[in-house]
Write an enzyme that holds these catalytic residues in place. Structure first.
Site, PDB file in Angstrom:
ATOM      1  N   ARG A   1     -12.487  -2.405  -1.296  1.00  0.00           N
ATOM      2  CA  ARG A   1     -13.542  -3.409  -1.071  1.00  0.00           C
ATOM      3  C   ARG A   1     -13.926  -3.397   0.397  1.00  0.00           C
ATOM      4  O   ARG A   1     -13.298  -2.708   1.210  1.00  0.00           O
ATOM      5  CB  ARG A   1     -12.988  -4.800  -1.405  1.00  0.00           C
TER       6      ARG A   1
ATOM      7  N   GLY B   1      -0.801  -9.486  -1.772  1.00  0.00           N
ATOM      8  CA  GLY B   1      -0.526 -10.690  -0.996  1.00  0.00           C
ATOM      9  C   GLY B   1       0.962 -10.925  -0.765  1.00  0.00           C
ATOM     10  O   GLY B   1       1.402 -12.056  -0.580  1.00  0.00           O
TER      11      GLY B   1
HETATM   12  P1  ADP Z   1       0.401  -6.386  -0.561  1.00  0.00           P
HETATM   13  O1  ADP Z   1      -0.482  -5.569  -1.457  1.00  0.00           O
HETATM   14  O2  ADP Z   1       1.241  -7.385  -1.295  1.00  0.00           O
HETATM   15  O3  ADP Z   1      -0.313  -6.934   0.626  1.00  0.00           O
HETATM   16  P2  ADP Z   1       1.416  -4.149   1.017  1.00  0.00           P
HETATM   17  O4  ADP Z   1       2.083  -2.972   0.423  1.00  0.00           O
HETATM   18  O5  ADP Z   1       0.015  -3.974   1.522  1.00  0.00           O
HETATM   19  O6  ADP Z   1       1.509  -5.352  -0.038  1.00  0.00           O
HETATM   20  O7  ADP Z   1       2.300  -4.720   2.184  1.00  0.00           O
HETATM   21  C1  ADP Z   1       2.014  -5.921   2.836  1.00  0.00           C
HETATM   22  C2  ADP Z   1       2.713  -5.975   4.189  1.00  0.00           C
HETATM   23  O8  ADP Z   1       4.120  -5.833   4.011  1.00  0.00           O
HETATM   24  C3  ADP Z   1       2.305  -4.853   5.133  1.00  0.00           C
HETATM   25  O9  ADP Z   1       1.179  -5.184   5.908  1.00  0.00           O
HETATM   26  C4  ADP Z   1       3.554  -4.721   5.983  1.00  0.00           C
HETATM   27  O10 ADP Z   1       3.532  -5.699   6.996  1.00  0.00           O
HETATM   28  C5  ADP Z   1       4.686  -5.042   5.027  1.00  0.00           C
HETATM   29  N1  ADP Z   1       5.280  -3.820   4.426  1.00  0.00           N
HETATM   30  C6  ADP Z   1       4.913  -3.214   3.269  1.00  0.00           C
HETATM   31  N2  ADP Z   1       5.691  -2.142   3.018  1.00  0.00           N
HETATM   32  C7  ADP Z   1       6.572  -2.058   4.032  1.00  0.00           C
HETATM   33  C8  ADP Z   1       7.655  -1.167   4.346  1.00  0.00           C
HETATM   34  N3  ADP Z   1       7.980  -0.140   3.569  1.00  0.00           N
HETATM   35  N4  ADP Z   1       8.360  -1.402   5.479  1.00  0.00           N
HETATM   36  C9  ADP Z   1       8.065  -2.459   6.277  1.00  0.00           C
HETATM   37  N5  ADP Z   1       7.079  -3.320   6.038  1.00  0.00           N
HETATM   38  C10 ADP Z   1       6.325  -3.139   4.932  1.00  0.00           C
END
Ligand code: ADP
Length: 498
Positions: free
Chosen positions: A293, A165
């Site tokens: 999930r 999140g």
């Molecule tokens: P969480 O598990 O907290 O949701 P994620 O790794 O899935 O974290 O990342 C959530 C959002 O953050 C992604 O959908 C993207 O928009 C942004 N994000 C994550 N990593 C990167 C990155 N290396 N560069 C740019 N945006 C990122």
């Protein structure tokens, strides 16, 4: 096949799972908190069991009680839905230990993907492209950190291994911010997830969030069901999803699909999952994480592949082979989903609570509404503020957009504020219409709903719908009362025409 399944969830997803179970001839048992006694998922179920209390912690998160209920009612399996216990490896393990089938992946797969550092390493080994970065199993000293950050190149994201999140994530634009960001992310992660481990990742500018639906069975088959474009996000929360993604031509789609299946195979993945990627402006894609999930946005995949993902989940969990091969899967037309929230876009999107005086979702060709509420439902602070998912299908993206606009215009919710108008403005934005979207779309194009051009048609429906309600009257409607103060034409709070 199972004779009875317990749905350990609430709201629209419990309703949606119950439908498929019942279509399959399986009894749908549900649980409900004291706040959900009269909820739609209870009305739709074949059996319902009370969880004493109101908060999620007292009710839907009580794994021990859920397992007890499943066993005593004779359910053979538990479907966790999304959220709550759906990605809790201990709960999945406890189900197995109690002789119940957990409808989802194995506890080992959930655990492996719950740790972003180990997930990334595993994927890298499997040949799946990952975002350039650096991680350590131990503690990082300041000079190593600086050196590695230099090597990756700024800007950099500091991310929590146990993150979710968007928590425990920090953007670092230059070396002067590095140490403090590392400390802060580590502290935040420790507080939120009892895990202080953080890692560095190259920050990809203006990426798209493109995810692939994967599915594996217990007979060695693993497939993908194409992509979902989920770039329209507010504070890392998706609000509009669609498929196909306009940025994917066939070769790139095939390459990403293959990477998603390679990811599934690398963890011996069973059941439904999602491989999230970010796609940069040059077309390069990188693995982000695997969600173990069924996702909120699964219906857009269902509408374009003509497959019931919940039915496939149940079959796979029961030991049957996947009901489709990769070759049998294709994408047909275009589907889009809007998440309808009880919130106030004019007041920092604060949750809007109250009784739904009227809830009249649209219906018509190509329109699907997944919801757990009805007229009369009390929207409370205890659970997610999502009222419904409006999903539409059409032959092309252009037609799909027109259909979504029509459907939003005819979505009547009275009693709480909603984001429907906000969604209409996003859908009308020329850049969105052109498909030029990325994860910072809503930051770069702030949506102002102050200039809302209220649809007279929707207003009329709202006014008509609220007649005889006792609280809302159409001004001058001839009912003998001049109730200007509560007229829907005048009211400024507590209701929305569309
Ligand atoms: P969480 O598990 O907290 O949701 P994620 O790794 O899935 O974290 O990342 C959530 C959002 O953050 C992604 O959908 C993207 O928009 C942004 N994000 C994550 N990593 C990167 C990155 N290396 N560069 C740019 N945006 C990122």
């Amino acid at each position: 096949m199972f004779r009875k399944v317990l749905i350990a969830n609430r709201g629209e997803i419990a309703v949606r799972i119950a439908q498929t179970l019942q279509e399959m001839g399986i009894r749908a048992a549900v649980v409900y908190s004291d706040a959900d006694r009269t909820a739609l998922h209870v009305a739709r179920a074949d059996e319902a069991y009370r969880l004493v209390g109101v908060t999620a912690a007292e009710t839907y998160l009580r794994g021990d009680r859920l397992i007890e209920i499943a066993r005593s009612c004779g359910a053979e399996a538990i479907h966790p839905g999304y959220g709550f216990l759906s990605e809790n490896a201990e709960f999945a393990q406890a189900c197995g230990d109690a002789g119940l089938v957990f409808i989802g992946p194995t506890p080992a797969a959930i655990r492996a993907m719950g740790d972003k550092i180990s997930a990334k390493r595993l994927m890298q080994k499997a040949g799946v492209p990952v975002v350039p970065g650096w991680s350590t199993d131990g503690d990082a000293d300041a000079s190593t950190l600086r050196r590695e950050a230099q090597r990756i190149g700024y800007p950099i994201l500091v991310k929590a291994a146990a993150g979710g999140g968007g928590k425990g994530m920090r953007l670092v634009r230059g070396e002067s911010e590095l140490a403090a960001a590392f400390e802060a992310a580590s502290r935040e992660s420790k507080a939120a997830f009892s895990d202080h481990r953080v890692f560095l990742e190259k920050y990809i500018d203006r990426p798209r969030h493109v995810e692939f639906q994967i599915f594996g069975d217990h007979h060695g088959r693993a497939v993908h069901l194409f992509e979902r474009e989920c770039s329209i996000q507010r504070r890392y929360q998706k609000i509009i999803e669609e498929t196909p993604c306009v940025a994917l031509f066939p070769e790139r789609r095939a390459a990403m699909g293959e990477a998603a299946v390679a990811a599934a195979r690398a963890i011996g993945y069973t059941n439904a999952g999602t491989v999230e990627f970010i796609l940069d402006e040059s077309g390069a894609f990188y693995f982000l994480e695997v969600n173990t999930r069924l996702q909120v946005e699964h219906p857009v995949t269902e509408l374009t592949t003509h497959r019931d993902l919940v039915a496939a989940q149940v079959r796979v969990a029961a030991g049957e082979p996947l009901p489709f091969t990769q070759d049998a899967l294709s994408q047909d037309g275009h589907a889009m989903e809007c998440r309808i929230y009880a919130e106030d876009p004019e007041n920092q999107f604060l949750p809007s609570i109250g009784t739904l005086r009227r809830f009249l979702p649209p219906a018509g060709p190509g329109i699907r509404v997944d919801t757990g509420v009805t007229t009369g439902t009390q929207v409370s602070v205890h659970y997610d503020a999502m009222l419904a998912k409006l999903i539409v299908w059409a032959g092309s993206r252009h037609e799909c957009l027109a259909r979504m606009r029509w459907a939003l215009r005819h979505f009547v919710v009275l009693g709480v504020r909603t984001n429907i108008e906000y969604l209409q403005h996003i859908l009308a934005h020329p850049e969105f219409v052109a498909g030029r979207i990325h994860t910072h779309f809503l930051d770069e194009h702030p949506i102002s709903i102050a200039s809302a051009d209220v649809s007279r048609e929707a207003l009329a429906v709202a006014a008509w719908a609220s007649r005889g309600d006792g609280g809302l009257h159409l001004a001058g409607s001839g009912d003998g009362e001049s109730d200007e103060a509560v007229s829907p034409w005048r009211s400024t709070r507590g209701w929305r025409a569309y």
